[in-house]
Write an enzyme that holds these catalytic residues in place. Sequence first.
Site, mmCIF file in Angstrom:
data_model
loop_
_atom_site.group_PDB
_atom_site.id
_atom_site.type_symbol
_atom_site.label_atom_id
_atom_site.label_comp_id
_atom_site.label_asym_id
_atom_site.label_seq_id
_atom_site.Cartn_x
_atom_site.Cartn_y
_atom_site.Cartn_z
ATOM 1 N N HIS A 192 0.816 -1.216 0.000
ATOM 2 C CA HIS A 192 0.000 0.000 0.000
ATOM 3 C C HIS A 192 0.850 1.267 0.000
ATOM 4 O O HIS A 192 0.406 2.309 -0.442
ATOM 5 C CB HIS A 192 -1.010 -0.041 1.138
ATOM 6 C CG HIS A 192 -2.057 -1.080 0.871
ATOM 7 N ND1 HIS A 192 -2.000 -2.331 1.415
ATOM 8 C CD2 HIS A 192 -3.116 -1.071 0.026
ATOM 9 C CE1 HIS A 192 -3.012 -3.049 0.943
ATOM 10 N NE2 HIS A 192 -3.700 -2.312 0.105
ATOM 11 N N ARG A 299 -10.524 3.239 -1.503
ATOM 12 C CA ARG A 299 -10.040 2.452 -0.365
ATOM 13 C C ARG A 299 -10.237 3.296 0.899
ATOM 14 O O ARG A 299 -9.304 3.968 1.362
ATOM 15 C CB ARG A 299 -8.552 2.134 -0.526
ATOM 16 C CG ARG A 299 -8.203 1.191 -1.675
ATOM 17 C CD ARG A 299 -6.694 1.016 -1.743
ATOM 18 N NE ARG A 299 -6.275 -0.168 -2.454
ATOM 19 C CZ ARG A 299 -5.769 -0.151 -3.690
ATOM 20 N NH1 ARG A 299 -5.634 0.976 -4.349
ATOM 21 N NH2 ARG A 299 -5.389 -1.279 -4.265
ATOM 22 N N ARG A 335 -15.387 1.147 -1.144
ATOM 23 C CA ARG A 335 -15.098 -0.112 -0.464
ATOM 24 C C ARG A 335 -15.095 0.126 1.040
ATOM 25 O O ARG A 335 -14.482 1.087 1.520
ATOM 26 C CB ARG A 335 -13.737 -0.657 -0.912
ATOM 27 C CG ARG A 335 -13.452 -2.022 -0.295
ATOM 28 C CD ARG A 335 -12.188 -2.629 -0.827
ATOM 29 N NE ARG A 335 -11.006 -1.968 -0.294
ATOM 30 C CZ ARG A 335 -9.761 -2.291 -0.651
ATOM 31 N NH1 ARG A 335 -9.557 -3.231 -1.538
ATOM 32 N NH2 ARG A 335 -8.738 -1.669 -0.126
ATOM 33 N N GLU A 433 -10.957 -11.841 -4.083
ATOM 34 C CA GLU A 433 -9.521 -11.761 -3.822
ATOM 35 C C GLU A 433 -9.044 -12.905 -2.942
ATOM 36 O O GLU A 433 -7.869 -13.032 -2.660
ATOM 37 C CB GLU A 433 -9.137 -10.396 -3.230
ATOM 38 C CG GLU A 433 -9.967 -9.947 -2.051
ATOM 39 C CD GLU A 433 -9.669 -8.512 -1.636
ATOM 40 O OE1 GLU A 433 -8.648 -7.946 -2.045
ATOM 41 O OE2 GLU A 433 -10.468 -7.972 -0.851
ATOM 42 N N ASN A 456 -4.218 -8.164 -6.449
ATOM 43 C CA ASN A 456 -3.076 -8.132 -5.524
ATOM 44 C C ASN A 456 -3.205 -9.240 -4.476
ATOM 45 O O ASN A 456 -2.282 -10.011 -4.239
ATOM 46 C CB ASN A 456 -2.995 -6.790 -4.799
ATOM 47 C CG ASN A 456 -2.990 -5.618 -5.749
ATOM 48 O OD1 ASN A 456 -2.569 -5.756 -6.886
ATOM 49 N ND2 ASN A 456 -3.462 -4.469 -5.304
ATOM 50 N N ASP A 457 -4.374 -9.289 -3.853
ATOM 51 C CA ASP A 457 -4.572 -10.316 -2.832
ATOM 52 C C ASP A 457 -4.858 -11.682 -3.450
ATOM 53 O O ASP A 457 -4.468 -12.708 -2.895
ATOM 54 C CB ASP A 457 -5.692 -9.913 -1.870
ATOM 55 C CG ASP A 457 -5.189 -8.920 -0.843
ATOM 56 O OD1 ASP A 457 -4.130 -9.184 -0.241
ATOM 57 O OD2 ASP A 457 -5.815 -7.857 -0.671
ATOM 58 N N ARG A 467 2.624 -10.409 -0.480
ATOM 59 C CA ARG A 467 2.739 -9.348 -1.483
ATOM 60 C C ARG A 467 3.697 -8.236 -1.070
ATOM 61 O O ARG A 467 4.081 -7.405 -1.879
ATOM 62 C CB ARG A 467 1.352 -8.764 -1.804
ATOM 63 C CG ARG A 467 0.665 -8.118 -0.641
ATOM 64 C CD ARG A 467 -0.792 -7.808 -0.926
ATOM 65 N NE ARG A 467 -0.999 -6.456 -1.391
ATOM 66 C CZ ARG A 467 -2.176 -5.868 -1.495
ATOM 67 N NH1 ARG A 467 -3.278 -6.533 -1.177
ATOM 68 N NH2 ARG A 467 -2.302 -4.641 -1.914
ATOM 69 N N CYS A 504 -9.548 -4.501 -10.244
ATOM 70 C CA CYS A 504 -9.093 -3.286 -9.555
ATOM 71 C C CYS A 504 -7.724 -3.442 -8.890
ATOM 72 O O CYS A 504 -7.258 -2.545 -8.217
ATOM 73 C CB CYS A 504 -10.129 -2.813 -8.548
ATOM 74 S SG CYS A 504 -10.323 -3.918 -7.164
HETATM 75 C C1 PEP Z 1 -6.359 -6.084 -4.315
HETATM 76 O O1 PEP Z 1 -6.171 -6.876 -3.398
HETATM 77 O O2 PEP Z 1 -6.028 -6.316 -5.500
HETATM 78 C C2 PEP Z 1 -7.011 -4.790 -4.072
HETATM 79 C C3 PEP Z 1 -7.405 -4.025 -5.055
HETATM 80 O O3 PEP Z 1 -7.161 -4.399 -2.795
HETATM 81 P P1 PEP Z 1 -5.938 -3.871 -1.884
HETATM 82 O O4 PEP Z 1 -4.750 -3.676 -2.792
HETATM 83 O O5 PEP Z 1 -6.394 -2.614 -1.247
HETATM 84 O O6 PEP Z 1 -5.759 -4.992 -0.927
HETATM 85 MG MG MG Z 2 -7.129 -6.576 -1.488
#
Ligand code: PEP
Ligand code: MG
Length: 585
Positions: A192, A299, A335, A433, A456-457, A467, A504
């Site tokens: 993040h 977010r 979200r 995710e 990402n998750d 990650r 996303c």
């Molecule tokens: C993700 O996990 O891809 C996502 C968009 O949420 P975050 O990156 O905030 O966990």
């Molecule tokens: Mg996520």
Amino acid sequence: MIRIKGKAVSPGIVLGKAQLYNSEKIAVRSEKISEKAVEKEIWRLENAVKKTQAQLMKINRDLQKIMGPDSALIIETQSMLLQDSHLLEEIKAKIKNSLFNAEWAIKETEKKYLQVFHTIPDLSFKTKSNDISDVLNRLIGNLKKGGRLSFSAQPGPVILVADDITPSEAAKLMSGNKLLGLVLNKGGETSHTVILARTMGIPAIMDTINATDSIVNGDPLALDSVNGEVIVQPTPAVIAEISVKSEKYQIYREQLKTLSQLPELTRDHHQFHLYANIELPFESEIVQAYGAKGIGLFRTEFMYLDSKMSISEEEQYLIYKSIAQNIFPHPLVIRTYDLGRDKSNAAAPSREENPSLGLMAVRMFLKKREPFKIQIKAIQRANSSGNIRILFPMITEIEEIHAIKSIMAETREELLREGRYPKKDVAVGIMLEIPAAVQLIRHLADDIDFFSVGTNDLIQYLLAVDRNNSEVSYLFSPFHPAVIHILKEIRKEADKIGKEVTICGEMAGKCFQALMLLGLGFANFSMNALAIAEIKRVFTQVHYAHLKKIVARLDQFSSRSEIEEYLTEALLKLYPDLLIRQRLF
Ligand code: PEP
Ligand code: MG
């Protein structure tokens, strides 16, 4: 002059001075003082309190300039804690009665407060303990000569060099407008902190391994995060070269913005949609200039990091309503708080053994319902323009959706009774995710309106790769055959049930990865605002029919390296201009 290589994670080219950042807690030793020294020790403490208050006021002013009045909450809590006479009296009593140095007296008092707060299961006390630790750590830093490195040590904007920094620290530093660039030893491409840098347009490289050993405070640096390199003490010739590159890069960025007017169609007229991810409310004002046709992911947890846990319903209502109106008629996807994991407060990290598999996001708020209810109510109430959609993160099982829907029904009833329901129901979506949720798509779909894929998750949990951990970042690959397989599965299932799907995660904003997604049949992409123009440039250059053919061949490969190599080669053969940015700079 030395050159340090790293991974370019947020593009840009800048010159600036180095500021090493040490976010570690300051080590404190106990020292006994004489009775005669008590008065002086208390005087030292009071001076440090004044200095800390002044620093907090300055941070508050800087934050407000960038983020508006809402940000006042972030620092005010800490400032109030320092004004709390009980807290200060306890520290002074420790100095007087136990004859300890001020630093140790502060640590002892902190320990006592934290012990009490941790026995209270209410979330707001956890945050309060974070605030206490943070402010007392700052106080100790102001007592100790050469203690915590102050970010303002270097005059003017700086390039921050750190081992790694937490998202909450990053948000604070970036909002101060003092950050030209970021060089991290570690980091994660989808962490993040890096996501925030991209959103704020701050050039960043990571994975340098040893930048903090080779760079000292005040070193002149040339950061080229298009090519992934930081040059320490550049020669006049290199400075001249980097200045030209930097100017050219700015011009390129401005030119890209002109693409925002182009229709969202590939060369063979296949429609796609590009939305922006935002982390803080003020960003909503700039995303349309970058060509976003709405906000695909807000977010909201970033509003709470480093602040108190619950912003009132009224405050949230005003924020959501004003963003929705700004962006109208385009959608605003809000979200709910995705807290936990790396998104917890730096001063008091999660005490779970395995936070990535623990109490986070929806799981956390189905246990602590009050702040969740307040947020949901504020979102429902703000939807008078009808373009708000609500998105729930980290869904694992259908029971969670049932629980959420019943809370939504409850808050809807309350608003109706209070005469504050805007008559328009918000569309309800969930994040895909966690791999288990993908397997349940057709069941989960009954109760919801849309899906959003958090790659990402999804990659993190599918491949069991942290990650944020650079040691295993080579494994975090969007081109892993299993990732492609699960994405195909999502596309197939969503087509069958006819529900909308948006991507996303960070994949949506990366040239080759986004092209692969387009070829797999995805049409909605939400990404950091700065990436939108670049993705539009490449999407409007290609033929969907070509992408489909290329992507259909991916099944024959069994390794991520083969897939990446084949895809890159096949795409560049057809579209040599895709990498124009890398060639230009
Ligand atoms: C993700 O996990 O891809 C996502 C968009 O949420 P975050 O990156 O905030 O966990
Ligand atoms: Mg996520």
